[in-house]
Structures are given as C-alpha cells and as structure tokens.
Design a protein around this motif. Structure first.
Motif, PDB file in Angstrom:
ATOM      1  N   PRO A   1      40.044 -15.575 -30.159  1.00  0.00           N
ATOM      2  CA  PRO A   1      38.667 -15.141 -29.905  1.00  0.00           C
ATOM      3  C   PRO A   1      37.785 -15.355 -31.138  1.00  0.00           C
ATOM      4  O   PRO A   1      36.725 -15.946 -31.061  1.00  0.00           O
ATOM      5  N   HIS A   2      38.213 -14.849 -32.294  1.00  0.00           N
ATOM      6  CA  HIS A   2      37.478 -14.988 -33.549  1.00  0.00           C
ATOM      7  C   HIS A   2      38.445 -15.432 -34.643  1.00  0.00           C
ATOM      8  O   HIS A   2      39.637 -15.107 -34.602  1.00  0.00           O
ATOM      9  N   VAL A   3      37.909 -16.159 -35.606  1.00  0.00           N
ATOM     10  CA  VAL A   3      38.752 -16.640 -36.706  1.00  0.00           C
ATOM     11  C   VAL A   3      38.059 -16.382 -38.053  1.00  0.00           C
ATOM     12  O   VAL A   3      36.833 -16.316 -38.133  1.00  0.00           O
ATOM     13  N   PRO A  53      37.156  -2.249 -34.227  1.00  0.00           N
ATOM     14  CA  PRO A  53      37.528  -1.071 -33.435  1.00  0.00           C
ATOM     15  C   PRO A  53      39.003  -1.019 -33.033  1.00  0.00           C
ATOM     16  O   PRO A  53      39.496   0.045 -32.647  1.00  0.00           O
ATOM     17  N   VAL A  54      39.680  -2.138 -33.121  1.00  0.00           N
ATOM     18  CA  VAL A  54      41.093  -2.146 -32.710  1.00  0.00           C
ATOM     19  C   VAL A  54      42.028  -2.465 -33.876  1.00  0.00           C
ATOM     20  O   VAL A  54      43.232  -2.651 -33.681  1.00  0.00           O
ATOM     21  N   GLU A  55      41.482  -2.524 -35.084  1.00  0.00           N
ATOM     22  CA  GLU A  55      42.285  -2.735 -36.297  1.00  0.00           C
ATOM     23  C   GLU A  55      43.224  -3.938 -36.171  1.00  0.00           C
ATOM     24  O   GLU A  55      44.420  -3.844 -36.406  1.00  0.00           O
ATOM     25  N   CYS A  56      42.631  -5.059 -35.764  1.00  0.00           N
ATOM     26  CA  CYS A  56      43.456  -6.251 -35.546  1.00  0.00           C
ATOM     27  C   CYS A  56      43.303  -7.292 -36.657  1.00  0.00           C
ATOM     28  O   CYS A  56      43.710  -8.446 -36.487  1.00  0.00           O
ATOM     29  N   ILE A  57      42.707  -6.894 -37.784  1.00  0.00           N
ATOM     30  CA  ILE A  57      42.538  -7.817 -38.911  1.00  0.00           C
ATOM     31  C   ILE A  57      43.527  -7.413 -39.998  1.00  0.00           C
ATOM     32  O   ILE A  57      43.482  -6.295 -40.513  1.00  0.00           O
ATOM     33  N   TYR A  58      44.423  -8.358 -40.330  1.00  0.00           N
ATOM     34  CA  TYR A  58      45.510  -8.049 -41.254  1.00  0.00           C
ATOM     35  C   TYR A  58      45.451  -8.927 -42.496  1.00  0.00           C
ATOM     36  O   TYR A  58      44.869 -10.023 -42.492  1.00  0.00           O
TER      37      TYR A  58
END
Ligand code: SF4
Length: 83
Positions: free
Chosen positions: A8-10, A28-33
């Motif tokens: 979706p996003h990069v 909001p979903v803490e999906c960036i690591y």
C-alpha cells in the motif's frame, strides 16, 4: 500473487540516515518497523490510511502508485524485508 501488488505505502531513500520516527508515532496500526538503515512498512499490516505521508519530515513515504520512478527499487526492498 505478486508481492508488489500488496504494497500500500512504501518508504524510500530519504529515510536512510534519518529515521525520524514521526511516521511510527502516527501510524494507527503500528505497522512501521525498524529495517536497519531505514524504516519499512509491513505490507500485510498497513491499512493504507496515508497518515504517515504528511508526518514524514523528509518526504520519504509514498503510496505505491505515487512512488517516484527513481526510487522504484525501494518498493521491492520494503516487500522483501517481510517475506
Ligand atoms: Fe501506517 Fe497508514 Fe502509513 Fe500504512 S499508510 S504505514 S497504516 S500510517
């Protein structure tokens, strides 16, 4: 299925060496690591909300369709990190 179709996003080149973390604070979903030299978005967890895009101080985050051609390699880098 092509793994790139799931992105979706990069996050691209300007994040390297900066890693500001503003994106991780607004997601909001803490999906960036932490991907080592930069942050990377988990393609299965991202809900495509776009909140991280304006938060990034170095404009390193793009929707898949709007990722500049010069940074196309980062689409694969983001996807492969989680595969
Ligand atoms: Fe998180 Fe939304 Fe950015 Fe995806 S688009 S990484 S869900 S803030």
């Amino acid at each position: 299925m092509c793994i790139l179709s799931l992105m979706p996003h990069v996050i691209v080149s300007p994040c390297i060496g900066v890693k500001d973390q503003a994106c991780t604070e607004v997601c909001p979903v803490e999906c960036i690591y932490d991907g080592g030299d930069q942050f990377l978005i988990h393609p299965d967890e991202c809900i495509d909300c776009g909140a991280c895009v304006p938060a990034c101080p170095v404009e390193a985050i793009y929707s898949l369709d709007e990722t500049p051609e010069k940074w196309a390699a980062f689409i694969t880098k983001n996807a492969r990190f989680y595969r």
